[in-house]
Design a protein around this motif. Structure first.
Motif, mmCIF file in Angstrom:
data_model
loop_
_atom_site.group_PDB
_atom_site.id
_atom_site.type_symbol
_atom_site.label_atom_id
_atom_site.label_comp_id
_atom_site.label_asym_id
_atom_site.label_seq_id
_atom_site.Cartn_x
_atom_site.Cartn_y
_atom_site.Cartn_z
ATOM 1 N N ASP A 1 0.537 -1.116 -0.232
ATOM 2 C CA ASP A 1 0.414 0.075 -0.480
ATOM 3 C C ASP A 1 0.601 1.258 -0.226
ATOM 4 O OD1 ASP A 1 -2.073 -2.027 0.410
ATOM 5 O OD2 ASP A 1 -1.897 -1.617 2.093
ATOM 6 N N PHE A 2 1.873 1.566 -0.987
ATOM 7 C CA PHE A 2 3.021 2.768 -0.932
ATOM 8 C C PHE A 2 2.117 3.562 -1.229
ATOM 9 C CE2 PHE A 2 5.846 5.055 -3.709
ATOM 10 C CZ PHE A 2 6.593 5.233 -2.226
ATOM 11 N N LYS A 3 2.245 4.705 -1.191
ATOM 12 C CA LYS A 3 1.726 5.693 -1.537
ATOM 13 C C LYS A 3 2.670 7.076 -1.142
ATOM 14 C CE LYS A 3 -2.933 4.466 -2.118
ATOM 15 N NZ LYS A 3 -4.521 5.025 -0.984
ATOM 16 N N ILE A 4 2.667 7.864 -2.317
ATOM 17 C CA ILE A 4 3.316 9.402 -2.087
ATOM 18 C C ILE A 4 2.011 10.397 -1.782
ATOM 19 C CG2 ILE A 4 5.107 11.130 -2.781
ATOM 20 C CD1 ILE A 4 6.837 8.896 -3.769
ATOM 21 N N ASP A 5 2.398 11.282 -1.069
ATOM 22 C CA ASP A 5 1.281 11.587 -0.884
ATOM 23 C C ASP A 5 1.659 13.816 -1.357
ATOM 24 O OD1 ASP A 5 -1.001 13.449 0.040
ATOM 25 O OD2 ASP A 5 -1.405 12.269 2.171
ATOM 26 N N ALA B 1 12.025 33.933 7.602
ATOM 27 C CA ALA B 1 13.758 34.714 7.526
ATOM 28 C C ALA B 1 15.023 33.384 7.131
ATOM 29 C CB ALA B 1 14.308 35.577 8.288
ATOM 30 N N ASP B 2 14.796 32.803 8.261
ATOM 31 C CA ASP B 2 15.484 31.373 8.544
ATOM 32 C C ASP B 2 15.910 30.265 7.198
ATOM 33 O OD1 ASP B 2 16.921 29.841 10.582
ATOM 34 O OD2 ASP B 2 15.471 28.414 10.400
ATOM 35 N N SER B 3 14.174 30.583 7.091
ATOM 36 C CA SER B 3 14.469 29.408 5.695
ATOM 37 C C SER B 3 14.825 30.129 4.571
ATOM 38 C CB SER B 3 13.077 28.764 4.734
ATOM 39 O OG SER B 3 12.184 29.862 4.931
ATOM 40 N N ALA B 4 14.462 31.614 4.551
ATOM 41 C CA ALA B 4 14.662 32.301 3.285
ATOM 42 C C ALA B 4 16.348 32.139 3.273
ATOM 43 C CB ALA B 4 14.650 33.698 3.167
ATOM 44 N N ILE B 5 17.110 32.603 5.105
ATOM 45 C CA ILE B 5 18.655 32.799 5.137
ATOM 46 C C ILE B 5 19.204 31.299 4.819
ATOM 47 C CG2 ILE B 5 20.335 33.395 5.972
ATOM 48 C CD1 ILE B 5 18.344 35.797 7.398
ATOM 49 N N ASN B 6 18.854 29.980 5.592
ATOM 50 C CA ASN B 6 19.699 29.172 5.683
ATOM 51 C C ASN B 6 19.023 27.609 4.701
ATOM 52 O OD1 ASN B 6 21.530 30.116 8.016
ATOM 53 N ND2 ASN B 6 19.540 29.904 9.167
ATOM 54 N N GLY B 7 18.292 27.544 4.697
ATOM 55 C CA GLY B 7 16.967 27.253 3.581
ATOM 56 C C GLY B 7 16.429 25.518 4.774
ATOM 57 N N LYS B 8 15.651 25.411 4.268
ATOM 58 C CA LYS B 8 15.054 24.583 4.944
ATOM 59 C C LYS B 8 14.712 23.036 3.656
ATOM 60 C CE LYS B 8 11.280 23.648 8.510
ATOM 61 N NZ LYS B 8 12.722 23.633 9.601
ATOM 62 N N GLU B 9 15.004 21.995 4.428
ATOM 63 C CA GLU B 9 15.236 20.452 3.819
ATOM 64 C C GLU B 9 13.846 20.051 4.243
ATOM 65 O OE1 GLU B 9 15.656 18.050 0.059
ATOM 66 O OE2 GLU B 9 16.721 19.883 0.752
ATOM 67 N N LEU B 10 12.681 19.717 3.630
ATOM 68 C CA LEU B 10 11.505 18.378 4.208
ATOM 69 C C LEU B 10 11.719 17.569 3.435
ATOM 70 C CD1 LEU B 10 8.664 21.286 4.295
ATOM 71 C CD2 LEU B 10 9.964 20.938 5.976
ATOM 72 N N PRO B 11 11.218 16.286 3.981
ATOM 73 C CA PRO B 11 11.052 14.934 3.471
ATOM 74 C C PRO B 11 9.665 14.821 3.016
ATOM 75 C CG PRO B 11 10.330 14.926 6.269
ATOM 76 C CD PRO B 11 10.744 16.446 5.232
ATOM 77 N N VAL B 12 9.565 14.062 1.691
ATOM 78 C CA VAL B 12 8.300 13.680 1.081
ATOM 79 C C VAL B 12 7.354 12.713 2.205
ATOM 80 C CG1 VAL B 12 8.771 11.381 0.005
ATOM 81 C CG2 VAL B 12 7.008 13.085 -1.022
ATOM 82 N N THR B 13 5.846 13.158 1.579
ATOM 83 C CA THR B 13 5.355 12.199 2.579
ATOM 84 C C THR B 13 5.119 10.956 2.412
ATOM 85 O OG1 THR B 13 4.599 14.431 4.414
ATOM 86 C CG2 THR B 13 2.628 12.731 4.392
ATOM 87 N N VAL B 14 5.100 9.873 2.996
ATOM 88 C CA VAL B 14 5.066 8.431 2.570
ATOM 89 C C VAL B 14 4.283 7.789 3.180
ATOM 90 C CG1 VAL B 14 6.147 7.075 1.323
ATOM 91 C CG2 VAL B 14 7.109 8.504 0.955
ATOM 92 N N THR B 15 3.509 6.678 2.557
ATOM 93 C CA THR B 15 3.023 6.110 3.543
ATOM 94 C C THR B 15 2.866 4.714 2.701
ATOM 95 O OG1 THR B 15 0.894 6.542 2.654
ATOM 96 C CG2 THR B 15 0.988 7.602 4.358
ATOM 97 N N TYR B 16 3.140 3.695 3.564
ATOM 98 C CA TYR B 16 2.956 2.152 3.658
ATOM 99 C C TYR B 16 2.524 1.510 4.252
ATOM 100 C CZ TYR B 16 7.681 1.534 5.528
ATOM 101 O OH TYR B 16 8.122 1.377 6.697
#
Length: 444
Positions: free
Chosen positions: A84-88, A113-128
């Motif tokens: 039941d793998f899905k990328i949401d 401001a923090d994300s603009a200066i330092n960047g912010k990396e998010l994981p993709v939402t996955v369910t299984y």
């Protein structure tokens, strides 16, 4: 001058970034510096971000195979529908969009401001479905595993003890593999080809554990009705659970722990058992004959009884005072190996005879012959209960239950030398209750 120049540039760059962040606070676009698994979403609308993620993960969402597992010449594929793998995508975009949109305006500005200066990396939402993944791995393990086998000691037809060496096993570490796959799946590091590695599974009993087992210290046999299938099957199952059990010096062994609960799913059948002094059908009837046979065997091997309970009424298969009843969650039979070397249990069930052997080391043989004796100290005749019956002629009497005599019995373990008793150990004194005699008297 150069340092001042670069400082001015840095200040203006920062002001520019912060100004852009301020502008986006009230816009419908994702904050600057936001990425999802290295896919930049800065300044995009939710719709544009969603389309960009779909393009980035098109290969994954359209693939028919997430993982290939390999072991030697065998291979297995795991497909999206299998777990039941899905990328949401929508949930992922929403997480990115909400950064900087706090109820607290100041905190929202700080986050942007923090994300603009330092960047912010998010994981993709996955369910299984992790349970489905582990089920797949368990089915694979059935084809890859080589279970370990304990070293065994067996009694030959000639009465010799023969030792079969242990076999080292190999098993698939299902939880470890599932954790590795979880990392690949949740980070969408897919498709993946993985070579499975089995881990060693050592046996519980090795040849070294049995090196001192060289003789039979004692044995005891009881008879049962081989024609009673249910009771015979219960005896066979319980006896098999004791077979090839080793007990090391000072170790206490529990009968109930070895047999487990007497349940239908374990193969136990319904057969008569004594409950509150009455014989009623129940799962596991006959198991007490196994515990009683074991009790006599350990006494004859000069082992120590730690926990033992007599039946409510005398048993037909062992002398009074030498029985040991058991019941799930209530009554257990336990003994301790008080000898210098390990002991090893062997059981045989054949043609209505149950035999239990205690194997051990010749140095643990008692210097004397061991014998068991039970002596009736007191008998208690049954009381008579009269019940009146209007359907019978007046004065007519019918005995509907002849009752049972009660006994007080003392059990002893004797030491004999040249046939003469030199010592006597009182094991316990038991009381078996009488059962009332019931007579119907007519009153018609």
């Amino acid at each position: 001058m150069i340092l001042l120049f670069f400082s001015i540039i840095l200040v203006f760059s920062t002001i520019s970034i912060l100004t852009s962040a301020l502008v986006l606070i009230n816009s419908s676009r994702i904050s600057y510096g936001i990425s999802v698994n290295n896919v930049p979403l800065s300044g995009l609308s939710k719709e544009a971000a969603l389309e960009k993620l779909k393009q980035a993960y098109a290969k994954i969402t359209e693939t028919s195979e997430l993982v290939q597992l390999h072991y030697q010449d065998q291979s297995w594929s795991i497909h999206p529908q299998d777990i039941d793998f899905k990328i949401d995508m929508n949930a992922t975009v929403n997480k990115a969009y909400l950064i900087g949109r706090n109820k607290n305006i100041l905190q929202g500005f700080i986050d942007r401001a923090d994300s603009a200066i330092n960047g912010k990396e998010l994981p993709v939402t996955v369910t299984y479905d992790e349970d489905k993944l582990k089920t797949i791995l368990r089915n694979i393990a059935k084809k890859t595993d080589h279970p370990s086998k304990n070293a065994e000691c067996n009694l030959s037809a000639k009465g010799e003890l023969l030792i079969t060496p242990e076999v080292l096993g190999q098993v698939l570490p299902i939880d470890e593999v599932a954790d590795d796959l979880k990392n690949f799946i949740t980070t969408v590091d897919l498709p993946k080809s993985i070579q499975l590695t089995l881990t060693e599974s050592p046996p519980q009993i090795t040849t070294n554990d049995l090196k001192s087992i060289d003789t039979i210290l004692s044995s005891y046999s009881t008879k049962f009705n081989n024609g009673n299938y249910n009771r015979s099957e219960n005896i066979r199952i319980a006896a098999a659970s004791l077979n090839h059990v080793i007990s090391k010096p000072d170790e206490t062994t529990s009968f109930n722990a070895l047999t487990g609960l007497r349940l239908a799913e374990s193969g136990y059948q319904e057969a008569p058992v004594l409950i509150d002094g009455k014989s009623v059908p129940d799962i596991g009837g006959g198991v007490c004959q196994v515990s009683s046979t074991l009790y006599n065997a350990i006494l004859l091997a000069n082992l120590k009884s730690v926990e033992r309970t007599s039946h409510f009424y005398p048993s037909a298969y062992v002398p009074m005072g030498l029985d040991a009843t058991v019941a799930d969650h209530l009554l257990d039979f336990k003994f301790q190996n008080n000898l210098k070397h390990p002991i090893y249990l062997l059981t045989q069930v054949s043609q209505g005879t149950l035999s239990i052997y205690i194997a051990g080391n010749h140095e643990d043989f008692s210097l004397y012959k061991i014998s068991l004796q039970s002596i009736v100290d007191k008998t208690t005749p049954p009381s008579i209960t009269f019940n009146y019956d209007k359907t019978l002629p007046t004065g007519r009497r019918i005995t509907v239950d002849s009752g049972k005599t009660g006994y007080t019995v003392s059990a002893y373990r004797l030491k004999l030398q040249n046939g003469q008793e030199i010592d006597r150990e009182l094991l316990h004194t038991d009381t078996y209750s009488p059962e009332n005699k019931v007579i119907l008297i007519g009153t018609r």
